[in-house]
Write a protein that holds these residues in place. Sequence first.
Motif, PDB file in Angstrom:
ATOM      1  N   PHE A 121       0.868  -1.181   0.000  1.00 22.23           N
ATOM      2  CA  PHE A 121       0.000   0.000   0.000  1.00 22.23           C
ATOM      3  C   PHE A 121       0.901   1.225   0.000  1.00 22.23           C
ATOM      4  O   PHE A 121       1.920   1.253   0.699  1.00 22.23           O
ATOM      5  N   ASN A 122       0.541   2.234  -0.792  1.00 21.86           N
ATOM      6  CA  ASN A 122       1.394   3.419  -0.874  1.00 21.86           C
ATOM      7  C   ASN A 122       0.554   4.683  -0.882  1.00 21.86           C
ATOM      8  O   ASN A 122      -0.600   4.682  -1.305  1.00 21.86           O
ATOM      9  N   TYR A 123       1.169   5.740  -0.399  1.00 21.54           N
ATOM     10  CA  TYR A 123       0.557   7.068  -0.418  1.00 21.54           C
ATOM     11  C   TYR A 123       1.663   8.079  -0.677  1.00 21.54           C
ATOM     12  O   TYR A 123       2.689   8.082   0.005  1.00 21.54           O
ATOM     13  N   SER A 124       1.455   8.920  -1.686  1.00 22.78           N
ATOM     14  CA  SER A 124       2.466   9.905  -2.065  1.00 22.78           C
ATOM     15  C   SER A 124       1.808  11.270  -2.246  1.00 22.78           C
ATOM     16  O   SER A 124       1.283  11.565  -3.326  1.00 22.78           O
ATOM     17  N   PRO A 125       1.827  12.104  -1.218  1.00 22.57           N
ATOM     18  CA  PRO A 125       1.360  13.474  -1.412  1.00 22.57           C
ATOM     19  C   PRO A 125       2.508  14.321  -1.970  1.00 22.57           C
ATOM     20  O   PRO A 125       3.683  14.007  -1.763  1.00 22.57           O
ATOM     21  N   SER A 126       2.173  15.367  -2.690  1.00 23.44           N
ATOM     22  CA  SER A 126       3.224  16.286  -3.140  1.00 23.44           C
ATOM     23  C   SER A 126       2.642  17.687  -3.284  1.00 23.44           C
ATOM     24  O   SER A 126       1.454  17.862  -3.527  1.00 23.44           O
ATOM     25  N   PHE A 127       3.525  18.651  -3.122  1.00 19.53           N
ATOM     26  CA  PHE A 127       3.154  20.054  -3.238  1.00 19.53           C
ATOM     27  C   PHE A 127       4.223  20.743  -4.067  1.00 19.53           C
ATOM     28  O   PHE A 127       5.411  20.606  -3.813  1.00 19.53           O
ATOM     29  N   ASN A 128       3.774  21.481  -5.080  1.00 21.01           N
ATOM     30  CA  ASN A 128       4.696  22.173  -5.971  1.00 21.01           C
ATOM     31  C   ASN A 128       4.186  23.599  -6.154  1.00 21.01           C
ATOM     32  O   ASN A 128       3.041  23.800  -6.551  1.00 21.01           O
ATOM     33  N   GLN A 129       5.029  24.576  -5.856  1.00 18.88           N
ATOM     34  CA  GLN A 129       4.654  25.976  -5.992  1.00 18.88           C
ATOM     35  C   GLN A 129       5.687  26.683  -6.860  1.00 18.88           C
ATOM     36  O   GLN A 129       6.893  26.548  -6.633  1.00 18.88           O
ATOM     37  N   ASN A 130       5.208  27.434  -7.861  1.00 18.76           N
ATOM     38  CA  ASN A 130       6.078  28.185  -8.760  1.00 18.76           C
ATOM     39  C   ASN A 130       5.538  29.594  -8.921  1.00 18.76           C
ATOM     40  O   ASN A 130       4.328  29.804  -8.953  1.00 18.76           O
ATOM     41  N   SER A 131       6.449  30.539  -9.051  1.00 15.66           N
ATOM     42  CA  SER A 131       6.086  31.934  -9.311  1.00 15.66           C
ATOM     43  C   SER A 131       6.945  32.446 -10.453  1.00 15.66           C
ATOM     44  O   SER A 131       8.117  32.088 -10.578  1.00 15.66           O
ATOM     45  N   SER A 132       6.327  33.276 -11.290  1.00 15.10           N
ATOM     46  CA  SER A 132       7.051  33.876 -12.399  1.00 15.10           C
ATOM     47  C   SER A 132       6.650  35.341 -12.515  1.00 15.10           C
ATOM     48  O   SER A 132       5.472  35.672 -12.500  1.00 15.10           O
ATOM     49  N   ASP A 133       7.647  36.194 -12.605  1.00 14.84           N
ATOM     50  CA  ASP A 133       7.415  37.630 -12.755  1.00 14.84           C
ATOM     51  C   ASP A 133       8.249  38.093 -13.946  1.00 14.84           C
ATOM     52  O   ASP A 133       9.475  38.035 -13.915  1.00 14.84           O
ATOM     53  N   ARG A 134       7.568  38.521 -14.988  1.00 11.32           N
ATOM     54  CA  ARG A 134       8.256  38.934 -16.212  1.00 11.32           C
ATOM     55  C   ARG A 134       7.834  40.367 -16.540  1.00 11.32           C
ATOM     56  O   ARG A 134       6.663  40.631 -16.775  1.00 11.32           O
ATOM     57  N   ALA A 135       8.800  41.277 -16.545  1.00 13.20           N
ATOM     58  CA  ALA A 135       8.528  42.683 -16.841  1.00 13.20           C
ATOM     59  C   ALA A 135       9.329  43.085 -18.080  1.00 13.20           C
ATOM     60  O   ALA A 135      10.555  42.962 -18.110  1.00 13.20           O
ATOM     61  N   THR A 136       8.624  43.552 -19.098  1.00 16.99           N
ATOM     62  CA  THR A 136       9.262  44.003 -20.332  1.00 16.99           C
ATOM     63  C   THR A 136       8.976  45.485 -20.508  1.00 16.99           C
ATOM     64  O   THR A 136       7.823  45.918 -20.403  1.00 16.99           O
ATOM     65  N   ASN A 137      10.024  46.257 -20.772  1.00 15.59           N
ATOM     66  CA  ASN A 137       9.895  47.702 -20.980  1.00 15.59           C
ATOM     67  C   ASN A 137      10.543  48.079 -22.309  1.00 15.59           C
ATOM     68  O   ASN A 137      11.626  47.587 -22.651  1.00 15.59           O
ATOM     69  N   ASN A 138       9.870  48.968 -23.019  1.00 20.65           N
ATOM     70  CA  ASN A 138      10.431  49.526 -24.251  1.00 20.65           C
ATOM     71  C   ASN A 138      11.330  50.715 -23.901  1.00 20.65           C
ATOM     72  O   ASN A 138      11.167  51.355 -22.864  1.00 20.65           O
ATOM     73  N   ARG A 139      12.242  51.004 -24.797  1.00 14.08           N
ATOM     74  CA  ARG A 139      13.177  52.111 -24.584  1.00 14.08           C
ATOM     75  C   ARG A 139      12.500  53.434 -24.913  1.00 14.08           C
ATOM     76  O   ARG A 139      11.869  53.594 -25.961  1.00 14.08           O
TER      77      ARG A 139
ATOM     78  N   ASN B 108       1.573  29.682  -9.410  1.00 15.01           N
ATOM     79  CA  ASN B 108       1.002  28.377  -9.738  1.00 15.01           C
ATOM     80  C   ASN B 108       1.260  27.413  -8.579  1.00 15.01           C
ATOM     81  O   ASN B 108       2.402  27.281  -8.134  1.00 15.01           O
ATOM     82  N   LYS B 109       0.201  26.752  -8.091  1.00 15.89           N
ATOM     83  CA  LYS B 109       0.330  25.743  -7.034  1.00 15.89           C
ATOM     84  C   LYS B 109      -0.300  24.442  -7.520  1.00 15.89           C
ATOM     85  O   LYS B 109      -1.411  24.449  -8.057  1.00 15.89           O
ATOM     86  N   VAL B 110       0.410  23.338  -7.308  1.00 17.78           N
ATOM     87  CA  VAL B 110      -0.098  22.018  -7.668  1.00 17.78           C
ATOM     88  C   VAL B 110      -0.013  21.133  -6.426  1.00 17.78           C
ATOM     89  O   VAL B 110       1.074  20.913  -5.884  1.00 17.78           O
ATOM     90  N   THR B 111      -1.158  20.636  -5.983  1.00 16.67           N
ATOM     91  CA  THR B 111      -1.217  19.721  -4.837  1.00 16.67           C
ATOM     92  C   THR B 111      -1.703  18.379  -5.346  1.00 16.67           C
ATOM     93  O   THR B 111      -2.767  18.288  -5.970  1.00 16.67           O
ATOM     94  N   THR B 112      -0.920  17.332  -5.074  1.00 17.56           N
ATOM     95  CA  THR B 112      -1.235  15.995  -5.580  1.00 17.56           C
ATOM     96  C   THR B 112      -1.351  15.011  -4.415  1.00 17.56           C
ATOM     97  O   THR B 112      -0.515  15.028  -3.506  1.00 17.56           O
ATOM     98  N   HIS B 113      -2.372  14.179  -4.472  1.00 18.13           N
ATOM     99  CA  HIS B 113      -2.527  13.057  -3.539  1.00 18.13           C
ATOM    100  C   HIS B 113      -2.645  11.802  -4.391  1.00 18.13           C
ATOM    101  O   HIS B 113      -3.527  11.706  -5.245  1.00 18.13           O
ATOM    102  N   ARG B 114      -1.738  10.862  -4.150  1.00 15.67           N
ATOM    103  CA  ARG B 114      -1.734   9.609  -4.914  1.00 15.67           C
ATOM    104  C   ARG B 114      -1.689   8.456  -3.931  1.00 15.67           C
ATOM    105  O   ARG B 114      -0.773   8.380  -3.092  1.00 15.67           O
TER     106      ARG B 114
END
Length: 190
Positions: free
Chosen positions: A36-54, A74-80
């Motif tokens: 019998f197995n149980y594998s929880p996981s939590f993955n959190q990512n953030s992205s900040d992209r700023a583009t400016n013209n001259r 972005n958050k991903v919560t997994t229960h397996r």
Amino acid sequence: TTQTIDQQTISASNGLTLSPNLAYTEPVGKKGQIQFNYSPSFNQNSSDRATNNRDSLSGDYTLPELLLSNRFDNKVTTHRAGASYNLRAEKVNFSIGLNFQQVRLESDQTYPLAFALDEKFRNLLPDATFNYRPSKAENLRIQYRTRTNVPSINQLQNVLDNSNPLLLSIGNPNLRQPYGHSFTLRFNKS
């Protein structure tokens, strides 16, 4: 014609992943076992992209380019959880299992336009392996697996990436989770 794009893009991203695995194995008869197995996981990512013209007057990169800028979390919560049965004999090893997996995908864009996404994916993931060794020099292995993949933050982020003008791309925040099957047949003789 030629076109000059004079922009400055500053990208910052970070992530965190936690993924423990718990398993309990119990013998069944002389040659078998159930796990019998149980594998929880939590993955959190953030992205900040700023583009400016001259700015042509000052020469500084101070004019925001909204189509190329984005703040995305972005958050991903997994229960397996699941069970498998394994049989080990002299020439034959066999395993069959079934897992249930629930994935929650929470995405939040705060710039330039605010929107949120909250999706749940539920899947049954069967797997089976058969290994036959008629002699020390021969081995036959048959394997079947299923898997899912959660879309990455780059695939979900609704912002134009023009870092390569010949290959423009934009993410899709409405991507679904793909479900894949793989079947392997291998025979070795030495």
